[in-house]
Design an enzyme around this catalytic site. Structure first.
Site, mmCIF file in Angstrom:
data_model
loop_
_atom_site.group_PDB
_atom_site.id
_atom_site.type_symbol
_atom_site.label_atom_id
_atom_site.label_comp_id
_atom_site.label_asym_id
_atom_site.label_seq_id
_atom_site.Cartn_x
_atom_site.Cartn_y
_atom_site.Cartn_z
ATOM 1 N N GLY A 10 0.825 -1.201 0.000
ATOM 2 C CA GLY A 10 0.000 0.000 0.000
ATOM 3 C C GLY A 10 0.857 1.248 0.000
ATOM 4 O O GLY A 10 1.784 1.364 0.796
ATOM 5 N N ASP A 142 0.302 1.907 8.662
ATOM 6 C CA ASP A 142 -0.222 1.141 9.797
ATOM 7 C C ASP A 142 0.723 1.157 10.994
ATOM 8 O O ASP A 142 0.312 0.823 12.109
ATOM 9 C CB ASP A 142 -0.473 -0.312 9.379
ATOM 10 C CG ASP A 142 -1.600 -0.431 8.372
ATOM 11 O OD1 ASP A 142 -2.541 0.387 8.443
ATOM 12 O OD2 ASP A 142 -1.555 -1.332 7.517
ATOM 13 N N GLY A 187 -6.548 0.165 9.692
ATOM 14 C CA GLY A 187 -5.917 -0.550 10.792
ATOM 15 C C GLY A 187 -6.533 -1.924 10.925
ATOM 16 O O GLY A 187 -7.523 -2.109 11.625
ATOM 17 N N ARG A 188 -5.968 -2.888 10.184
ATOM 18 C CA ARG A 188 -6.542 -4.239 10.157
ATOM 19 C C ARG A 188 -6.394 -4.934 11.504
ATOM 20 O O ARG A 188 -7.341 -5.480 12.057
ATOM 21 C CB ARG A 188 -5.862 -5.061 9.059
ATOM 22 C CG ARG A 188 -6.425 -6.467 8.898
ATOM 23 C CD ARG A 188 -5.645 -7.278 7.880
ATOM 24 N NE ARG A 188 -5.804 -6.772 6.538
ATOM 25 C CZ ARG A 188 -4.850 -6.164 5.831
ATOM 26 N NH1 ARG A 188 -3.650 -5.976 6.375
ATOM 27 N NH2 ARG A 188 -5.072 -5.757 4.606
#
Length: 404
Positions: A10, A142, A187-188
């Site tokens: 990303g 992240d 934010g996985r």
């Protein structure tokens, strides 16, 4: 020798600054000839899609514009290399490209999945006795890379999130009616970006009134209770929620809003928790409510980038070249925080295999006992990373970008 650099995963609004750092360091070295850019990450190596970056980056003005350009100018990919012990054909194809172009150093700018490529490729060359150095340059909004204090790209994304939450807070207080605004951030599994929204409280804001991170289990019932409690204190309640919050049984809170699709590394494509909670508040409380998904704006909004982030991103790219020239391989450049006040970091190198396919989570001890906010330590950690601004170069009233 010639060198090659690629971008992967990303994009961020700082990844091009790292590319500029690599290029500038390469041009200063008498040991380096051509600096190749690989289009679309490792796939550019596999397909022999290399460009001579000197044909595009000609002067300091170009570097300055590159630093101000979001996304990945070389393009990106999500391509997982197989273990070379099981399938070495792809490694041989990569090596053929490197040898054909006299490339003795490959620098890969990316996140934890990209460090998987760095670790595998460098291990292959060490086993085969091939003298090609492979170095990783960290990148991710992240902020979940292990072995580094923070990640290039995070500071600018954190600045965007905090400023946007502040602006949304202004808007939410316009009308004299009770309201709830749910802001969904990326934010996985790690809540660093969501937690950064708390920085606006140092400017006197009461918002965000609620913050929910993936590191603690999420309950719809508790969320509604939290909102009701905050509505007794504030006319307009603002809640910031990570896209990856999960229930106690490990399911994503907005399970029915997921597409069910995954990327090449098996990561789920997430979104929808904001809409889910909007509907929940509407059903259970019945007040004015809206949800806002910040989506890719978090990683591509360079008009309010952090100067600290851009400066450090360029430095960590330049340091990677120095690592390769010293003979290091299979490493990633990383930050070690020396002090908070004054803020100072040093750049070191760490084994890429320690970062590959692993995640650094937001510290549980920085989350409040109710699981709906963060403590002072979180703000103290983020604050130095969002300092300073890099003003865009404007043309016809709009930012000008560097494009290949």
């Amino acid at each position: 020798m010639n060198i090659a650099v690629a971008q992967s995963g990303g994009p961020t609004c700082a990844i091009n600054a790292s590319l500029g750092g690599v290029f500038s360091a390469g041009k200063k070295s008498d040991e380096i000839g051509t600096i190749f850019g690989s289009m679309n990450g490792i796939e550019g190596i596999l397909n022999d899609r290399l460009i001579d970056l000197s044909e595009y980056i000609r002067n300091d003005e170009n570097i300055g514009l590159l630093n101000r350009t979001p996304s990945a100018v070389l393009g990106s990919c999500r391509h997982k290399l197989p273990d070379y012990s099981a399938d070495s054909a792809i490694y041989e194809k990569i090596t053929e490209c490197f040898l054909r172009h006299d490339i003795g150093m490959f620098l890969y700018i990316g996140g934890n999945d990209s460090m998987d490529t760095v670790a595998k490729l460098s291990a292959y060359y060490l086993e085969k006795g091939i003298d090609i150095k492979v170095i990783g340059v960290p990148k991710t909004i992240d902020n979940d890379l292990c072995e580094t204090d923070h990640c290039p790209g995070f500071g600018s994304a954190a600045k965007y999130v905090a400023m946007t939450v502040q602006e949304i807070t202004r808007d939410s207080n316009v009308y004299n009616v009770p309201s709830v605004t749910v802001i969904e951030t990326m934010g996985r599994h790690a809540g660093w970006l969501t937690a950064a929204s708390a920085c606006i409280q140092d400017n006197g804001e009461s918002a965000p009134h609620l913050i929910y991170l993936p590191e603690v289990s999420f309950s719809a019932e508790r969320f509604i209770a939290d909102v009701r409690a905050q509505m007794k204190l504030h006319k307009a309640v603002v809640a910031v929620v990570s896209e990856g919050v999960k229930t106690a049984d490990g399911r994503f809170a907005a399970e029915e809003f997921r597409s069910g699709k995954t990327d090449a590394f098996g990561h789920s494509y997430l979104s929808g928790v904001g809409k889910y909670l909007e509907q929940l508040v509407s059903d259970e409380i019945g007040c004015k409510v809206r949800s806002i998904e910040l989506n890719v704006m978090q990683r591509c909004s360079s008009h309010i980038a952090s100067l600290t982030d851009i400066t450090e991103s360029a430095a960590v790219g330049a340091a990677a070249v120095e690592c390769g020239l010293r003979g290091e391989t299979g490493v990633m450049t990383a930050f070690r925080r020396v002090s908070d006040n004054p803020y100072r970091c040093e750049i070191v190198s760490v084994p890429a295999e320690k970062t590959a396919n692993s995640e650094k989570f937001f510290p549980i001890e920085w989350i409040n006992a109710s699981g709906n906010g963060v403590l002072r330590e979180a703000v103290d950690y983020v604050m130095p990373l969002i300092q300073g601004e890099l003003m865009p170069v404007m043309v016809n009233g709009m930012p000008c970008h560097f494009v290949i």
